[in-house]
Enzyme design. Structure first.
Site, PDB file in Angstrom:
ATOM      1  CD  GLN A   1      68.132  60.160  23.321  1.00 29.33           C
ATOM      2  OE1 GLN A   1      67.406  59.403  23.911  1.00 29.33           O
ATOM      3  NE2 GLN A   1      68.808  61.088  23.961  1.00 29.33           N
TER       4      GLN A   1
ATOM      5  CD  GLU B   1      64.182  64.302  25.868  1.00 31.29           C
ATOM      6  OE1 GLU B   1      64.572  63.407  25.120  1.00 31.29           O
ATOM      7  OE2 GLU B   1      63.007  64.362  26.285  1.00 31.29           O
TER       8      GLU B   1
ATOM      9  CG  ASP C   1      66.083  63.579  22.108  1.00 33.45           C
ATOM     10  OD1 ASP C   1      65.638  64.353  21.258  1.00 33.45           O
ATOM     11  OD2 ASP C   1      67.037  63.865  22.835  1.00 33.45           O
TER      12      ASP C   1
ATOM     13  N   GLY D   1      46.224  57.617  37.612  1.00 28.46           N
ATOM     14  CA  GLY D   1      44.902  57.057  37.350  1.00 28.46           C
ATOM     15  C   GLY D   1      44.054  57.117  38.600  1.00 28.46           C
ATOM     16  N   GLY D   2      43.225  56.127  38.767  1.00 25.12           N
ATOM     17  CA  GLY D   2      42.336  56.119  39.929  1.00 25.12           C
ATOM     18  C   GLY D   2      42.965  55.469  41.145  1.00 25.12           C
TER      19      GLY D   2
HETATM   20  N1  CAO Z   1      77.114  66.423   4.287  1.00 21.80           N
HETATM   21  C1  CAO Z   1      77.010  67.755   4.175  1.00 21.80           C
HETATM   22  N2  CAO Z   1      76.252  68.507   4.996  1.00 21.80           N
HETATM   23  C2  CAO Z   1      75.603  67.868   5.983  1.00 21.80           C
HETATM   24  C3  CAO Z   1      75.678  66.480   6.160  1.00 21.80           C
HETATM   25  C4  CAO Z   1      76.489  65.746   5.259  1.00 21.80           C
HETATM   26  N3  CAO Z   1      76.629  64.434   5.359  1.00 21.80           N
HETATM   27  N4  CAO Z   1      74.940  66.155   7.222  1.00 21.80           N
HETATM   28  C5  CAO Z   1      74.391  67.295   7.700  1.00 21.80           C
HETATM   29  N5  CAO Z   1      74.795  68.332   6.953  1.00 21.80           N
HETATM   30  C6  CAO Z   1      74.435  69.736   7.125  1.00 21.80           C
HETATM   31  C7  CAO Z   1      72.959  69.998   6.986  1.00 21.80           C
HETATM   32  O1  CAO Z   1      72.602  69.992   5.637  1.00 21.80           O
HETATM   33  C8  CAO Z   1      72.867  71.370   7.634  1.00 21.80           C
HETATM   34  O2  CAO Z   1      73.286  72.354   6.720  1.00 21.80           O
HETATM   35  P1  CAO Z   1      72.528  73.756   6.477  1.00 21.80           P
HETATM   36  O3  CAO Z   1      72.220  74.311   7.823  1.00 21.80           O
HETATM   37  O4  CAO Z   1      73.544  74.548   5.718  1.00 21.80           O
HETATM   38  O5  CAO Z   1      71.308  73.471   5.700  1.00 21.80           O
HETATM   39  C9  CAO Z   1      73.945  71.313   8.713  1.00 21.80           C
HETATM   40  O6  CAO Z   1      74.729  70.150   8.425  1.00 21.80           O
HETATM   41  C10 CAO Z   1      73.523  71.238  10.143  1.00 21.80           C
HETATM   42  O7  CAO Z   1      72.333  70.515  10.331  1.00 21.80           O
HETATM   43  P2  CAO Z   1      71.368  70.880  11.544  1.00 21.80           P
HETATM   44  O8  CAO Z   1      70.947  72.308  11.422  1.00 21.80           O
HETATM   45  O9  CAO Z   1      70.319  69.857  11.583  1.00 21.80           O
HETATM   46  O10 CAO Z   1      72.341  70.707  12.806  1.00 21.80           O
HETATM   47  P3  CAO Z   1      72.415  71.573  14.154  1.00 21.80           P
HETATM   48  O11 CAO Z   1      73.516  70.935  14.936  1.00 21.80           O
HETATM   49  O12 CAO Z   1      72.536  73.034  13.947  1.00 21.80           O
HETATM   50  O13 CAO Z   1      71.025  71.310  14.870  1.00 21.80           O
HETATM   51  C11 CAO Z   1      69.312  69.966  15.894  1.00 21.80           C
HETATM   52  C12 CAO Z   1      70.809  70.125  15.586  1.00 21.80           C
HETATM   53  C13 CAO Z   1      69.126  68.600  16.532  1.00 21.80           C
HETATM   54  C14 CAO Z   1      68.893  71.055  16.889  1.00 21.80           C
HETATM   55  C15 CAO Z   1      68.498  70.087  14.590  1.00 21.80           C
HETATM   56  O14 CAO Z   1      69.002  69.169  13.671  1.00 21.80           O
HETATM   57  C16 CAO Z   1      67.009  69.859  14.774  1.00 21.80           C
HETATM   58  O15 CAO Z   1      66.291  70.704  15.295  1.00 21.80           O
HETATM   59  N6  CAO Z   1      66.520  68.686  14.324  1.00 21.80           N
HETATM   60  C17 CAO Z   1      65.133  68.365  14.333  1.00 21.80           C
HETATM   61  C18 CAO Z   1      64.674  68.057  15.718  1.00 21.80           C
HETATM   62  C19 CAO Z   1      65.463  66.921  16.317  1.00 21.80           C
HETATM   63  O16 CAO Z   1      65.547  65.834  15.809  1.00 21.80           O
HETATM   64  N7  CAO Z   1      66.009  67.192  17.501  1.00 21.80           N
HETATM   65  C20 CAO Z   1      66.446  66.061  18.303  1.00 21.80           C
HETATM   66  C21 CAO Z   1      67.826  66.006  18.476  1.00 21.80           C
HETATM   67  S1  CAO Z   1      68.099  64.791  19.721  1.00 21.80           S
HETATM   68  O17 CAO Z   1      68.136  65.720  21.097  1.00 21.80           O
END
Ligand code: CAO
Length: 416
Positions: free
Chosen positions: A17, A140, A169, A248-249
């Site tokens: 998001q 979030e 988010d 606020g106030g």
């Molecule tokens: N091709 C190949 N690999 C891809 C890709 C693509 N097109 N798109 C993503 N990937 C890979 C990434 O490189 C990553 O690989 P590695 O872990 O091997 O480096 C992997 O996919 C997963 O990415 P991620 O760790 O970001 O995904 P996750 O689902 O484990 O985590 C989240 C999700 C949201 C917790 C994490 O991305 C995060 O903390 N983001 C920053 C904070 C944020 O924006 N959070 C808000 C989310 S909205 O609630």
């Protein structure tokens, strides 16, 4: 009509998001936003909480309108080459991967800057770079807890509470959009790109500014006069949860209206604006309170503010929330009905302004979404449906100079 961001090309490496909310906003205003997604899978929200089997979930469609979708495995050599070409001809790359993911993919800031010194790289992370939690993955509610919102939301006798509003988010996405637009204006002056980073914790803190105000007031005087705990309750050394008190106030509270016993949203928010005391008394049929020393000033009212709210609730008992607001608006009293999402979805004013809008989607048909909350005199953003996974892969690759055969072979190898 030319849109202000036409000609700005954005690589949208975002998911869930926070990032998608940012790039969607920029797409509405004319940017060409190319969402890069993993072949076969795509943004996880395409599958989350689906209401129609096999069709992109509303979670995805409501955060990815006006974009193009390119599937690309950026961990393969061919995929990296495609991304490099894209970087060379784009203006902005937006990402919200977990900390370090872009670097692990081989696209460090230095590498991107080498490929395109004008590129703006915009990131959302849970915590800011260098923070002692900067390795954490964040969603979030984690951000709301880390940003001071949860400890100050809810009732004093209940646990910390998160808000339904996406403070961690979408709010962070809006901060990032401001950062990107600022960097684009900066680039016009310097010719150089830069890194723009926003953390979810920081964005929540930015919205909890008044609670930091309250912490300092509490430290100094030991109480907070606008909180329900004053003057009868206890204060500790931290800002308490204030229920539905105004920040606020102006004291305020959520008050019951006719039908509250069966309708969970039969309430209004009522604000006791200090200088509007006289019209309030007239509106609720208590003219004798106007000059009564026990009610005349805000200080005099505060010790029995809940008795005052109870009296207003008695006045509200035979009025629906809409009838009540129609009376109170004539007295210039800041108030609103507590609206359910169903009421918001069907509100004619919100439909007319485009804040709630119906959009067509190739697989789902029409769906409702939230349109631009920002209104312009010379532009009305047109909201179009979100793309299917990989819908624009061929179009984007052709635009980058790839031949039909090269595209077919990348498809075969599942690079796209
Ligand atoms: N091709 C190949 N690999 C891809 C890709 C693509 N097109 N798109 C993503 N990937 C890979 C990434 O490189 C990553 O690989 P590695 O872990 O091997 O480096 C992997 O996919 C997963 O990415 P991620 O760790 O970001 O995904 P996750 O689902 O484990 O985590 C989240 C999700 C949201 C917790 C994490 O991305 C995060 O903390 N983001 C920053 C904070 C944020 O924006 N959070 C808000 C989310 S909205 O609630």
């Amino acid at each position: 009509m030319t849109k202000p961001l036409e000609g700005v090309k954005i690589i949208d490496f975002t998911h869930v998001q926070a990032g998608p909310a940012c790039t969607q906003l920029l797409a509405w205003f004319g940017a060409d936003v190319i969402k890069v997604e993993r072949p076969g899978a795509g943004d996880v929200t395409r599958n989350q909480l689906r209401d129609i089997p096999g069709v992109d979930a509303l979670y995805f469609t409501m955060l990815n309108s006006n974009k193009r979708s390119l599937t690309l495995d950026t961990k393969t050599q061919d995929g990296k080459e495609v991304l490099e070409r894209l970087i060379q001809e784009s203006d902005v790359l937006v990402e919200n991967f977990a900390p370090g993911a872009l670097d692990r993919m081989g696209f460090t800031w230095e590498r991107i800057n080498e490929l395109n010194p004008k590129m703006i790289v915009a990131s959302v992370k849970g915590f800011s770079d260098g923070h002692h939690y900067d390795d954490l993955k964040v969603y979030e509610n984690v951000a709301q807890c880390a940003g001071g919102a949860a400890s100050t939301t809810g009732f004093w006798d209940g646990p910390p509470t998160v808000s339904a509003a996406a403070l961690g988010d979408s709010n962070t996405g809006m901060h990032l959009a401001i950062g990107i637009l600022t960097a684009l204006i900066g680039r016009d002056k310097t010719g150089k790109g830069q890194k723009v980073a926003v953390s979810m914790q920081d964005s929540v803190i930015n919205l909890c500014r008044v609670k930091l105000r309250d912490q300092q007031r509490l430290d100094r005087v030991g109480y907070l006069e606008e909180y329900p705990q004053y003057p009868h309750g206890e204060f500790t050394d931290v800002v308490p949860r204030g229920g539905n008190a105004g920040g606020g106030g102006q004291p305020g509270w959520v008050l019951k209206c006719k039908g509250w016993e069966t309708d969970p949203n039969a309430y209004i928010y009522f604000t006791v604006q200090g200088h509007a005391w006289e019209p309030i008394c007239r509106a609720i049929g208590k003219p004798e309170w106007i000059d009564d020393p026990a009610y005349k000033t805000a200080e005099a009212r505060q010790p029995h503010i809940f008795d005052i709210f109870n009296t207003i609730e008695t006045w509200l008992a035979d009025k629906t929330k809409f009838e009540a607001v129609d009376i109170l608006r004539k007295f210039d009293i800041p108030c609103s009905p507590v609206l359910s999402m169903k009421e918001i979805a069907n509100d004619p004013s919100l439909r007319a302004s485009g804040t709630i809008t119906e959009v067509q989607h190739k697989a789902r048909g029409s769906y409702l979404t939230v349109g631009s909350p920002i209104k312009f005199s010379d532009m009305k953003p047109e909201i179009t449906g979100s793309p299917l996974l990989g819908e624009h892969t061929e179009e984007v690759l052709k635009g980058l100079g790839y031949s039909f055969e090269q595209i077919a072979s990348m498809r075969e190898a599942k690079v796209v």
